[in-house]
Write a protein that holds these residues in place. Structure first.
Motif, short mmCIF file in Angstrom:
data_model
loop_
_atom_site.label_atom_id
_atom_site.label_comp_id
_atom_site.label_asym_id
_atom_site.label_seq_id
_atom_site.Cartn_x
_atom_site.Cartn_y
_atom_site.Cartn_z
N GLU A 78 -0.50 3.18 9.52
CA GLU A 78 -0.34 3.60 8.13
C GLU A 78 -0.59 5.10 8.01
N LEU A 110 4.54 -1.47 1.76
CA LEU A 110 4.93 -2.11 3.02
C LEU A 110 5.77 -3.34 2.70
N TRP A 147 8.69 0.47 5.05
CA TRP A 147 8.09 0.72 3.76
C TRP A 147 9.19 1.09 2.76
#
Lengths: 375, 567
Positions: free
Chosen positions: B37, B56, B68
């Motif tokens: 992330e 996401l 995403w």
């Protein structure tokens, strides 16, 4: 001499990501570097610097993975440099570009498997490679014969240098015995006759056939157990399906099947200590699997297939037996059962294997022969 | 000496974090490792855009991929980390860009600040593309939707002709692989035979065993016919001439876009191929879903395709041979290797019976279409040697002045969902009867939660995650044996099998009445129908809305939970 060893575009050296050729090079290079000024050219890796010196060896790394890209980078690297001898590993297609950039260097090519077949290299490139090298070193007669069958002009340049094994590491020492007992007890196979398979789980290596053969083995040897050492090497689906298939077969095996998953290269010998009988179930014409040397060094009798170079290291009935129909589980079942029934013979074969390994398959012999080729 | 060389020195490099698979299956809600992330935020900085929201959408934990949806000052976009190797992904990125330049309806790649079409981070390629919305699945009720898909597919293939991959890219090609892939299927049929024999005590084993020889003969016949067909000559025209196929084309990766035309997404698996590969898969799976080979549909689909990308007679022959392979049998049975006990159930036996019935209608249809499938002689041994592809000449232009780095290649981005994310076939209840109550509780709490937190969608997702996590920690009773997910996950909604389920009517007290008779999809559907929110399940939601993803999420939750319990 100033020598450049050029690896393949697949995996880096040192073998931080495994690989037979990479392991081989890392195994012989340190000692070779005592006599020559050695540079090893290979591919970059996020965990390794692009240039470094370790001991007496200079490592240079260029982007690879893709052959064309690697070849360009190798050529780029050679620009403006001179080496007395360039030793290329398993990539005959590199010879052309290397010769172009290094017109005055001696070139040696090492072949670890069939890379001269028409689907791997065009006849023109193959002929160029053969013409430009002074020597083609192969890991087995099989690999050399396969080249000569396609390109007879290669014949005079061929030389088999069998690979080797670290004899000390695989020796049956007191420590090895302790490891043996510990591993066997950890996996609940202390009182079993342990059949050992070491290799990548892929259809070519035949673990499925071996697992299926346990149906027959169990009829005479209910105290047998099969140990499969090796993880899935590739994450592609084809292989995952295969691994699942082997697991499904193993789950219904009448004798215990222990699967270890991936075992690091420096731990694999532990499992050779733990085994009683080594089986190589290769289905394909393989160059000559290194596991044979390891089994011999560990004093294990060998059941292997009459495929590729494998028979070259088996003297029949002395250090092992051959399976002529590797696709047939019953052929394995029969030979394995026969050996397991005769512990005296197994011991004798193990000892013969060790003797053979000491005489012919140590690393020092590999190094000596490479130095001869370089001389 | 040897020791010294066997280990890389520590601390000599930056030791950057590398993306590795982080699990076997996607969890109850998609999650990625925190490092990934963080990396997504880093990648975003490489682009000239400001991002207000990052959601996401889906992940491939077993391969290391994720998508995403990002809200930017230029509108919604997709950020995707491609799970394949950079060199392989480079092929696909180049292909997508090629299509965009040819005017194909695929999401446009957004260049980063350097003008590059992909960013390499963590050992993978990342891409940013337009987020096409709304995307609506083509209608599956009649032939029109299928024809629309086929026409769009033909356009796609036509645009793909002439592509050459950028330097440093893997030359991803399946053009020459037909004999090999047939051979592998034939070989795997043998695996199934061995498994059915070893597991002969299970309900479906005898049925499966009784069918293998028939399908193996079909595979042999197709291989044999392919050997005598114009296939070899066709593929000699080479990769660029044919262009590439999508490899995962269906009702979700081809959808109707804002302009009413078919848009094609998720291009990361494209590879050089005969174009009929995609068409064949679409047709055979649609026929399988329909439960019978419908000549009118097949003709209609081929015609529609033919209009945008004409099929010459020789190619048509190969298409028919490819249809003669036991593709669907293989596709539905191959999962048996993963968990024979869970697969070889009475349900599978029933499925095999249905497939038998469908297969019986296949041969007359193929004959009508002009297929001439030869009978492989009993002593014929399939050989791959005849099909070995000669290596191309060394064509290295040794231009050593400009050594190319792998980063120098164009790239591309995909769209929404990974198609092989599990989807649901409603013919079997996905949720064991004992679990229904807790699952129902979870779903019924959604409307309230959604009402109270909208428009703060992210918070709501967080809260859902927490609830799911809490639920996961609660031990559930032993489940009833169920179908392995992968096996049942037909990639497309299945027309005929679904209809019988969705025609059922619901009573309001459904959670007290024989809940196992309804699929979780129906349950989710009903609950969503009863909410005050007007949720259109077939369209992409606006920001702050939930729905198709919620549905997908709920589907996945149950699928994944079952999978986990099985292992």
């Amino acid at each position: 001499m100033k020598i450049l060893m050029i690896c393949t575009e697949k995996l880096p050296v040192p073998p931080v990501r495994g690989g037979a050729i990479q392991t081989y090079i890392a195994g012989i290079a340190p000692e070779l570097s005592l006599q020559h000024d050695i540079t090893i050219l290979g591919i970059t890796d996020p965990s390794l610097p692009n240039s470094e010196r370790m001991g007496r060896i200079q490592f240079e790394r260029v982007p690879g993975k893709q052959f064309d890209l690697y070849a360009e980078n190798v050529a780029g690297f050679l620009q403006g440099k001179h080496y007395d001898l360039i030793h290329v590993f398993n990539r005959p297609r590199l010879i052309g570009p290397v010769r172009q950039m290094a017109p005055r260097s001696r070139i040696v090519l090492s072949m670890h498997n069939d890379m001269f077949t028409p689907d791997k290299i065009s006849p023109e490139d193959a002929q160029t490679a053969i013409n430009e090298v002074e020597r083609i070193v192969t890991v087995s007669d099989y690999v050399g014969n396969a080249i000569a069958a396609l390109y007879p002009s290669a014949q005079p340049k061929l030389r088999t240098i069998y690979s080797g094994v670290d004899l000390g590491r695989y020796a049956k020492t007191a420590e090895a015995n302790a490891i043996r007992h510990q591993l066997r007890s950890e996996h609940g196979i202390s009182d079993k006759k342990v059949i050992l398979f070491v290799g990548r789980l892929s259809p070519k290596k035949g673990a499925d056939i071996l697992v299926r053969s346990m149906q027959q083995v169990a009829q005479r040897h209910s105290d047998a157990a099969l140990v499969i050492v090796g993880g899935k090497w590739y994450s592609d689906n084809e292989i995952s399906d295969y691994v699942a298939y082997v697991r499904a077969l193993a789950a219904r095996s009448p004798v215990p099947v222990v699967t270890t998953g991936y075992v690091a290269a420096d731990q694999v010998h532990h499992w050779f200590h733990a085994g009683d009988l080594f089986v190589c179930a290769s289905q394909w014409e393989e160059p000559l699997a290194r596991v044979h040397y390891e089994a011999m060094a560990a004093e294990l009798p060998i059941v292997t297939t009459a495929r590729g170079g494998n028979p070259e290291v088996i003297s029949l009935g002395q250090n092992g037996v051959l399976i002529e129909t590797p696709e047939d589980p019953n052929a394995f079942g029969e030979k394995i059962s026969m050996l397991l029934s005769d512990t005296g013979k197994m011991r004798m074969m193990g000892q013969q294997g060790r003797k053979l390994a000491e005489q012919r398959f140590g690393f020092s012999r590999v190094i000596r022969e490479i130095l001869e080729v370089w001389r | 000496m040897e020791e010294m060389i066997s280990q890389p020195k520590e601390g000599t490099t930056l030791d950057p974090w590398l993306i590795q698979p982080w699990g076997d299956v996607e969890g109850d809600v998609p999650t990625v490792p925190p490092e990934l992330e963080a990396m997504a935020y880093e990648v975003i900085k490489e682009y000239d855009m400001s991002v207000s929201e990052l959601l996401l959408i889906t992940t491939k934990p077993d391969k290391g991929g994720a998508i995403w949806k990002i809200q930017t000052n230029h509108g919604p976009r997709s950020l995707k980390v491609l799970h394949r190797t950079p060199a392989r992904s480079l092929f696909s990125v180049g292909a997508q860009q090629y299509l965009v330049e040819k005017g194909a309806r695929v999401p446009a790649l957004i260049p980063d600040r350097r003008g590059e079409l992909s960013v390499e981070r963590g050992g993978k390629l990342w891409i940013v593309t337009d987020w096409i919305e709304p995307l609506t699945p083509a209608a599956k009720v009649d032939l029109t939707g299928a024809q629309q898909l086929c026409f769009g597919l033909g356009e796609f293939h036509k645009h793909s002709q002439g592509y050459t991959p950028p330097k440093g890219a893997v030359n991803a090609t399946r053009l020459h692989r037909y004999p090999m892939s047939y051979y592998k299927i034939l070989n795997k049929l043998d695996w199934f035979r061995h498994i059915a024999t070893l597991y002969s005590d299970l309900p479906a084993s005898q049925k499966l065993l009784s069918l293998i020889s028939k399908y193996a003969q079909q595979a042999r016949n197709a291989m044999y016919t392919l050997e005598q067909s114009p296939y070899k000559e066709l593929v000699q025209r080479g990769e660029a001439t044919w262009g590439f196929a999508h490899q995962d084309y269906g009702w979700s990766n081809g959808q109707v876009g804002p302009d009413g035309q078919i848009w094609i997404i998720d291009l990361d698996g494209v590879a050089f191929d005969l174009p009929i590969r995609d068409l064949r898969k679409l047709m055979t799976s649609t026929m399988e879903d329909m439960g019978q080979w419908d000549l009118a549909w097949i003709r209609g689909m081929i015609d529609a395709y033919h209009q945008s990308n004409p099929i010459e007679p020789e190619l048509m022959q190969v298409l028919l041979i490819d249809m003669a392979m036991p593709n669907e049998f293989y596709k539905h049975v191959k999962e048996v290797v993963y968990a024979p006990e869970l697969f070889l159930t009475a349900e599978t036996e029933a499925m095999l019976d249905r497939m038998e019935a469908t297969d019986a209608t296949k041969w007359p249809a193929l004959q009508e279409l002009g297929a001439q499938i030869l009978e492989a002689p009993a002593d014929w041994v399939p050989s791959l040697k005849a099909h070995l592809v000669p290596a191309s000449n060394q064509s290295l232009a040794l231009d050593t002045t400009g050594v190319v780095s792998p980063e120098l290649a164009p790239e591309i981005a995909p769209g929404i969902a990974y198609e092989d994310a599990p989807s649901i076939t409603p013919e079997q209840p996905l949720v064991a009867a004992e679990e229904l109550k807790s699952f129902d509780n979870l779903i019924t709490s959604i409307p309230a939660a959604a009402n109270s937190v909208l428009p703060n969608y992210q918070e709501w997702v967080e809260s859902l995650r927490e609830q799911i996590l809490a639920m996961r920690k609660t031990p559930t009773p032993a489940s009833v044996p169920s179908f392995p997910t992968k096996a049942r996950a037909a990639k497309k909604p299945s027309a005929s099998r679904r209809s019988s389920a969705s025609e059922r009517t619901f009573s309001s007290d459904w959670n007290r009445k024989e809940p196992e008779s309804k699929s979780i999809v129906e349950r989710a559907q009903e609950i969503l129908n009863n909410t005050s929110l007007n949720l259109e399940l077939n369209t992409i939601p606006q920001v702050g809305q939930m729905s198709p993803y919620t549905q997908e999420l709920l589907n996945k939750i149950m699928v994944k939970r079952k999978e986990r319990r099985r292992t």
